[in-house]
Structures are given as structure tokens and as C-alpha cells.
Scaffold this motif. Structure first.
Motif, PDB file in Angstrom:
ATOM      1  N   ASP A  21       0.896  -1.139  -0.091  1.00 47.74           N
ATOM      2  CA  ASP A  21      -0.121  -0.047  -0.017  1.00 47.74           C
ATOM      3  C   ASP A  21       0.735   1.233  -0.180  1.00 47.74           C
ATOM      4  OD1 ASP A  21      -1.588   2.180   0.446  1.00 47.74           O
ATOM      5  OD2 ASP A  21      -3.007   1.007   2.048  1.00 47.74           O
ATOM      6  N   PRO A  22       0.739   2.194  -1.143  1.00 45.54           N
ATOM      7  CA  PRO A  22       1.732   3.433  -0.981  1.00 45.54           C
ATOM      8  C   PRO A  22       1.349   4.448   0.105  1.00 45.54           C
ATOM      9  CG  PRO A  22       0.085   3.348  -2.818  1.00 45.54           C
ATOM     10  CD  PRO A  22      -0.122   2.072  -2.200  1.00 45.54           C
ATOM     11  N   THR A  23       0.245   4.189   0.744  1.00 47.45           N
ATOM     12  CA  THR A  23       0.226   4.987   1.726  1.00 47.45           C
ATOM     13  C   THR A  23       0.542   4.775   3.316  1.00 47.45           C
ATOM     14  OG1 THR A  23      -2.121   3.958   2.341  1.00 47.45           O
ATOM     15  CG2 THR A  23      -2.162   5.686   0.864  1.00 47.45           C
ATOM     16  N   GLU A  24       0.943   3.575   3.290  1.00 46.36           N
ATOM     17  CA  GLU A  24       1.653   2.828   4.185  1.00 46.36           C
ATOM     18  C   GLU A  24       3.251   2.499   4.212  1.00 46.36           C
ATOM     19  OE1 GLU A  24      -0.891   0.046   5.629  1.00 46.36           O
ATOM     20  OE2 GLU A  24      -2.602   1.362   6.022  1.00 46.36           O
ATOM     21  N   ALA A  25       3.475   2.191   3.045  1.00 43.97           N
ATOM     22  CA  ALA A  25       4.906   1.421   2.751  1.00 43.97           C
ATOM     23  C   ALA A  25       5.983   2.617   3.129  1.00 43.97           C
ATOM     24  CB  ALA A  25       5.122   1.077   1.230  1.00 43.97           C
ATOM     25  N   PRO A  26       6.987   2.024   3.779  1.00 46.88           N
ATOM     26  CA  PRO A  26       8.375   2.526   4.099  1.00 46.88           C
ATOM     27  C   PRO A  26       8.957   3.203   2.658  1.00 46.88           C
ATOM     28  CG  PRO A  26       8.897   0.318   4.183  1.00 46.88           C
ATOM     29  CD  PRO A  26       7.568   0.660   3.835  1.00 46.88           C
ATOM     30  N   ALA A  27       9.840   4.022   2.763  1.00 43.31           N
ATOM     31  CA  ALA A  27      10.776   4.709   1.682  1.00 43.31           C
ATOM     32  C   ALA A  27      11.343   3.716   0.973  1.00 43.31           C
ATOM     33  CB  ALA A  27      11.444   5.886   2.242  1.00 43.31           C
ATOM     34  N   ALA A  28      11.877   2.723   1.235  1.00 45.29           N
ATOM     35  CA  ALA A  28      12.895   1.849   0.406  1.00 45.29           C
ATOM     36  C   ALA A  28      11.642   0.998  -0.279  1.00 45.29           C
ATOM     37  CB  ALA A  28      13.455   0.993   1.390  1.00 45.29           C
ATOM     38  N   ALA A  29      10.634   0.666   0.092  1.00 45.20           N
ATOM     39  CA  ALA A  29       9.706  -0.065  -0.534  1.00 45.20           C
ATOM     40  C   ALA A  29       8.900   0.905  -1.502  1.00 45.20           C
ATOM     41  CB  ALA A  29       8.320  -0.446   0.531  1.00 45.20           C
ATOM     42  N   ILE A  30       8.560   1.993  -1.496  1.00 50.67           N
ATOM     43  CA  ILE A  30       8.130   2.916  -2.394  1.00 50.67           C
ATOM     44  C   ILE A  30       9.127   3.130  -3.419  1.00 50.67           C
ATOM     45  CG2 ILE A  30       7.736   5.162  -2.825  1.00 50.67           C
ATOM     46  CD1 ILE A  30       5.470   4.250  -1.364  1.00 50.67           C
ATOM     47  N   ALA A  31      10.416   3.254  -3.456  1.00 49.12           N
ATOM     48  CA  ALA A  31      11.514   3.241  -4.302  1.00 49.12           C
ATOM     49  C   ALA A  31      11.366   1.880  -5.280  1.00 49.12           C
ATOM     50  CB  ALA A  31      12.821   3.471  -3.517  1.00 49.12           C
ATOM     51  N   SER A  32      11.590   0.892  -4.511  1.00 48.77           N
ATOM     52  CA  SER A  32      11.494  -0.450  -4.976  1.00 48.77           C
ATOM     53  C   SER A  32      10.171  -0.404  -5.864  1.00 48.77           C
ATOM     54  CB  SER A  32      11.511  -1.553  -4.241  1.00 48.77           C
ATOM     55  OG  SER A  32      11.271  -2.751  -4.836  1.00 48.77           O
ATOM     56  N   GLY A  33       9.064  -0.229  -5.613  1.00 41.65           N
ATOM     57  CA  GLY A  33       7.444  -0.135  -6.206  1.00 41.65           C
ATOM     58  C   GLY A  33       7.955   0.704  -7.346  1.00 41.65           C
ATOM     59  N   LEU A  34       8.173   1.900  -7.310  1.00 40.86           N
ATOM     60  CA  LEU A  34       8.226   2.978  -8.460  1.00 40.86           C
ATOM     61  C   LEU A  34       9.262   2.247  -9.553  1.00 40.86           C
ATOM     62  CD1 LEU A  34       7.677   6.030  -8.822  1.00 40.86           C
ATOM     63  CD2 LEU A  34      10.269   6.148  -8.801  1.00 40.86           C
ATOM     64  N   HIS A  35      10.419   1.783  -9.328  1.00 38.11           N
ATOM     65  CA  HIS A  35      11.209   1.129 -10.007  1.00 38.11           C
ATOM     66  C   HIS A  35      10.865  -0.032 -10.851  1.00 38.11           C
ATOM     67  CE1 HIS A  35      15.076   2.850  -7.655  1.00 38.11           C
ATOM     68  NE2 HIS A  35      14.599   3.832  -8.656  1.00 38.11           N
ATOM     69  N   THR A  36      10.222  -0.900  -9.883  1.00 37.77           N
ATOM     70  CA  THR A  36       9.224  -1.958 -10.894  1.00 37.77           C
ATOM     71  C   THR A  36       8.192  -1.611 -11.784  1.00 37.77           C
ATOM     72  OG1 THR A  36       9.949  -3.450  -8.790  1.00 37.77           O
ATOM     73  CG2 THR A  36       8.101  -4.297 -10.523  1.00 37.77           C
ATOM     74  N   THR A  37       7.343  -0.923 -11.190  1.00 34.11           N
ATOM     75  CA  THR A  37       6.422  -0.350 -12.160  1.00 34.11           C
ATOM     76  C   THR A  37       6.650   0.364 -13.296  1.00 34.11           C
ATOM     77  OG1 THR A  37       5.065   0.196 -10.083  1.00 34.11           O
ATOM     78  CG2 THR A  37       4.381   1.169 -12.019  1.00 34.11           C
TER      79      THR A  37
END
Length: 488
Positions: free
Chosen positions: A416-432
């Protein structure tokens, strides 16, 4: 041949079309930033206020082809004035809404007006400006479309913060009145229609239900599979009807030409990619990089500003070199920008976001100007409305599909982007954006075949029903008359 200068009437006519594109584009996304405020104002859940956005988008998506065909039959200028009137009146009703149900209903009615405006604006370009200036005009409309959609959240947030939620809808009232006057005063009048035009009501109903099922499948995850099955069956039934009805809503022979089919497919793929920047950019900047709200707003404004300033120059490039050269280059730039977003480390800070977004924004402006110009250049008068509407439909389906598919990709990579930590947000952005890069390269491959399809789309005779689009660059074609609408 040299570019023909625009006279004063043509300039104002083009201004009216630009407003007709900007207003519904803004309202596609202007309410997004204020959903928390609207939830508090109406004491509603987030799932309930989401329908403020969905009601508008679903109405536009389901009706856009039907109203485009209707414009071909009763007169595009006449129907555009009706659409602006409906959009403006519904905006006032939204601002005065006493409850959430009223607001959602008014947004649906607003979507009817928006569908008309989206469907007919591109189709009316040939009646407003000479053909030698078509690329510049399409570039301006592409600017308005991209600017409206991407500027909506930041403008909506600013208006709500200082003037309340009513202001995002009241904004449309003076703009709508001005737009209606400009269209009435400067767009050439519709030609007289001597015979009654038949309309495919059954096919229209089936298409509306089919598109509604698909759009709902992309937004209601729990019912996605059955709704997709309904939309697939509806699509098959629609094709069956259109093959047998005397006056079809959409002539299926249009899709036999790969130039038309690939242009629509490219629009869908590119807007799917662009939706990724609209949805996940704010989360990356705020939660990933830890930027303040003011800084996030400033960074998010870079893309719309580049689109705003880049659209008209992009159109001039199309006028000069033709769509054949511009479309592949624009898609390559889009793929490179997405590739950088997928690979640059978060440690580089905001620069690693701004540079790729700048490439994506400029490439998108180039693509829209070239693709729209190439598609509409040789479409016959009696099919221009429906082809323009199909282009708008492809755009909307891309936005809906992008939000759903890219949202699922991000959720699998980061949660969930409203709850994920910074590192997970970056990983999700790179994958997307890695997926977005693959889609952009797929579009690039399709574009290479798009311009190698023989003679392209020839003009359609009313008797034969065969439509072909020309591959002639706009700058080499003879200008259309501006006076009283020519052959419209």
C-alpha cells in the motif's frame, strides 16, 4: 507548401477548441487531491467519495463514441455547444450539491458534457484552421489535454485549500460561458442536413454497457473477473450487431486499416504509461524522498509546464517533418524517460525524478501532436466525429487500465503506497516503471509497422464505406477553406 497564416477568426476558433479540451481534461483529475476533504465534508468513506471521480470517468468512457457519431449526423458545432452547456450547468450543480448523492449524480451529468467536448474537439480542427496548420493545432490541443489532466490534482488542491471544495466546480462556470460564446461566434456553422440521419440505438446501448462493464472491472477488484467476462461478451455482441445493421455506429471496415488500428492502440498504450506518473509520482516524492507538500507541488508542476510549453512547438515539428518521423522518436524518448525512472537510484534525490519526467512530458507532447495529426489528416467529413471519439475512448481506456494494472504492479512490489516505507516505495516505483518501459518499447515497435502499411487511409466515399487515412504530412496538403465550414 509554406504554412498558411491564421486570420483572426481562425485564431479565436482555435482558442475555443483549446478551451473545449482543457475544461474536461481538468475535471478528469481535479477532484483527486480533494477526496479527503470531500469525505470529511459529506461524512463519507473514501470508497464512497471515490465515486465523485469514477462517475465522471465512467460516463465519459461509455458515451464518447456514441456522441461522436451523433455529431457526424446532427452537426458537430451544434452538438459541441450543447455539450458545453451541459458541462457548465452540471458544474454549477456540483458546486451547489447539498449531499454526496447529488454531487455524484451531477458529476455523471457533467461527464455527458465532457464526452461531447472530448469527442468533437479534435474533429473540428479541420473546420477551424487550414490543413497546413493542422499539426500546430493538434499540438495545442495535445497541450491542453496533457496540461489539464496533469495539472488537475495540484490546482484542485490549491483551490480547495484556499477557497473550499465548491471552487473546483465553480471554476467551470465562467470558463464554460466564455467557451460557448467563442464557439458560437467563431466556429464555422454546420452545413444543412437535408435528410434524416439514422442512428444505431441498439448498437449504442450494447457498446455503452460493454464499456461500463470494462471500466467497472478496472475499478471494482472484487468483481473484476465477471465484469470482464460481461465486457468480452458485450464486445462480441456489438461486433455481431455492427456487421448486420444498415447504418452502424462504427463501421468495422475502419479497423481493417492497420494505420487507424495502430494509432488507437498506441494512444491506449501511451496513456497507460502516463497514468503511472500521475498516480505514483506524488507518493515517491513525499514518502520516498520525504519532500514537503509545497515542494511536492512544485516538482509535480514541472511535467504540466513542459507539456504546456512543448505542445505547440511539437505541432510545428509535425507540420514540418510529418507524423512518420515524429511518432517513433517521441516513443523512443518516452521509453528512455521511463527507463531512467526505473533505474536511477533514490540516493540521487529529486534530480533522478525531474530529469526523466521532463523527458516523458516532452515526448508525450510530441507523440500526441504527431499521432493525432496523422490519424485525422485524411478522415472523411462524415466519419471525423466518430474517429475523433475513438481516439478519446482509447485515451480514457488507457487511463483506466493504467490506474488498475500499474496499481496492481506497484502493490505487488511495494504494498500500500499510503503505508509503505521509503525503500519499498522506491522499489515499487522502479518495478512499475520497468513495466512502463516495456510497454513504451512495445508501442515503439508497433509504430514502426504503422507507417509501413501501403498507401494508408484513403478518403471514404459515402457509398462504399471504405475509409483510408492519408500518409501525407500536413505541410504538403492543400489548406481547407475557413469561411463557412467548407464541405462540412
Amino acid at each position: 507548401m509554406p504554412r498558411e497564416p491564421l486570420n483572426t477568426s481562425a485564431r479565436w476558433a482555435l482558442t475555443s477548441l483549446a478551451l473545449s479540451m482543457l475544461m474536461p481534461s481538468l475535471d478528469t483529475s481535479i477532484a483527486n487531491a480533494g477526496l479527503p476533504m470531500l469525505a470529511a465534508a459529506f461524512d463519507a468513506t473514501f470508497q464512497q467519495v471515490q465515486w465523485i471521480v469514477l462517475a465522471y470517468l465512467l460516463t465519459v468512457t461509455t458515451l464518447i463514441v456514441s456522441v461522436g457519431r451523433l455529431g457526424d449526423g446532427i452537426g458537430r458545432r451544434r452538438l459541441l455547444l450543447i455539450g458545453i452547456g451541459v458541462f457548465t450547468a452540471a458544474s454549477l450543480c456540483c458546486a451547489l450539491a447539498p449531499g454526496l448523492g447529488w454531487l455524484i449524480g451531477a458529476r455523471a451529468v457533467q461527464g455527458v458534457g465532457a464526452a461531447i467536448m472530448f469527442a468533437l474537439t479534435v474533429a473540428l480542427v479541420a473546420d477551424a484552421v487550414p490543413k497546413s496548420r493542422a499539426g500546430s493545432a493538434m499540438g495545442l490541443l495535445a497541450t491542453m489535454s496533457a496540461t489539464g489532466t496533469t495539472l488537475g490534482p495540484s490546482l484542485g488542491g490549491l483551490l480547495m485549500a484556499h477557497l473550499g471544495w465548491h471552487s473546483i466546480f465553480l471554476l467551470n462556470v465562467p470558463l464554460g460561458l466564455l467557451n460557448a460564446w467563442l464557439v458560437y461566434r467563431y466556429l464555422p456553422a454546420d452545413r444543412a442536413i437535408s435528410t434524416r440521419v439514422a442512428f444505431d440505438y441498439f448498437g449504442t446501448g450494447v457498446l455503452v454497457l460493454t464499456l461500463a462493464a470494462y471500466a467497472l472491472a478496472m475499478t471494482l477488484t472484487g468483481l473484476a473477473l465477471p465484469l470482464l467476462l460481461v465486457s468480452a461478451c458485450g464486445a462480441g455482441l456489438f461486433v455481431f450487431i455492427e456487421m448486420r445493421v444498415k447504418v452502424p455506429l462504427i463501421r468495422l471496415s475502419l479497423f481493417a486499416d492497420r494505420r487507424l488500428s495502430s494509432s488507437l492502440l498506441l494512444t491506449l498504450l501511451v496513456t497507460t504509461v502516463m497514468m503511472t506518473t500521475l498516480v505514483f509520482g506524488p507518493f515517491y516524492l513525499s514518502r520516498g524522498l520525504g519532500l514537503s507538500s509545497a515542494t511536492v507541488g512544485l516538482v509535480l508542476s514541472i511535467g504540466p509546464l513542459l507539456a504546456a510549453f512543448g505542445g505547440v512547438p511539437a505541432g510545428r515539428l509535425v507540420d514540418r517533418f510529418g507524423a512518420r518521423r515524429i511518432v517513433p522518436g517521441a516513443l523512443l524518448g518516452l521509453a528512455c524517460g521511463c527507463g531512467l525512472l526505473a533505474s536511477l537510484p533514490m540516493s540521487l534525490g529529486v534530480f533522478a525524478y525531474v530529469l526523466p519526467i521532463a523527458m516523458v512530458a516532452v515526448s508525450y507532447a510530441l507523440f500526441q501532436a504527431a499521432n493525432n495529426t496523422g490519424l485525422m489528416a485524411g478522415v472523411s467529413q462524415d466519419q471525423r466525429g466518430v474517429v475523433s471519439a475513438l481516439l478519446g475512448l482509447a485515451r480514457n481506456l488507457g487511463l483506466i487500465t493504467g490506474a488498475a494494472v500499474m496499481g496492481a504492479v506497484f502493490a505487488l512490489a511495494a504494498g500500500d503506497p499510503t503505508e509503505a516505507p521509503a525503500a519499498a516505495i522506491a522499489s515499487g516505483l522502479h518495478t512499475t516503471f520497468a513495466v512502463a518501459t516495456a510497454i513504451a518499447f512495445m508501442a515503439l515497435i508497433i509504430s514502426r509497422t504503422q507507417f509501413n502499411c501501403g498507401s494508408g487511409l484513403a478518403r471514404e466515399s459515402g457509398e462504399s464505406g471504405n475509409t483510408v487515412l492519408t500518409d501525407t504530412p500536413p505541410s504538403r496538403a492543400s489548406p481547407l477553406p475557413q469561411g463557412n465550414g467548407g464541405d462540412r
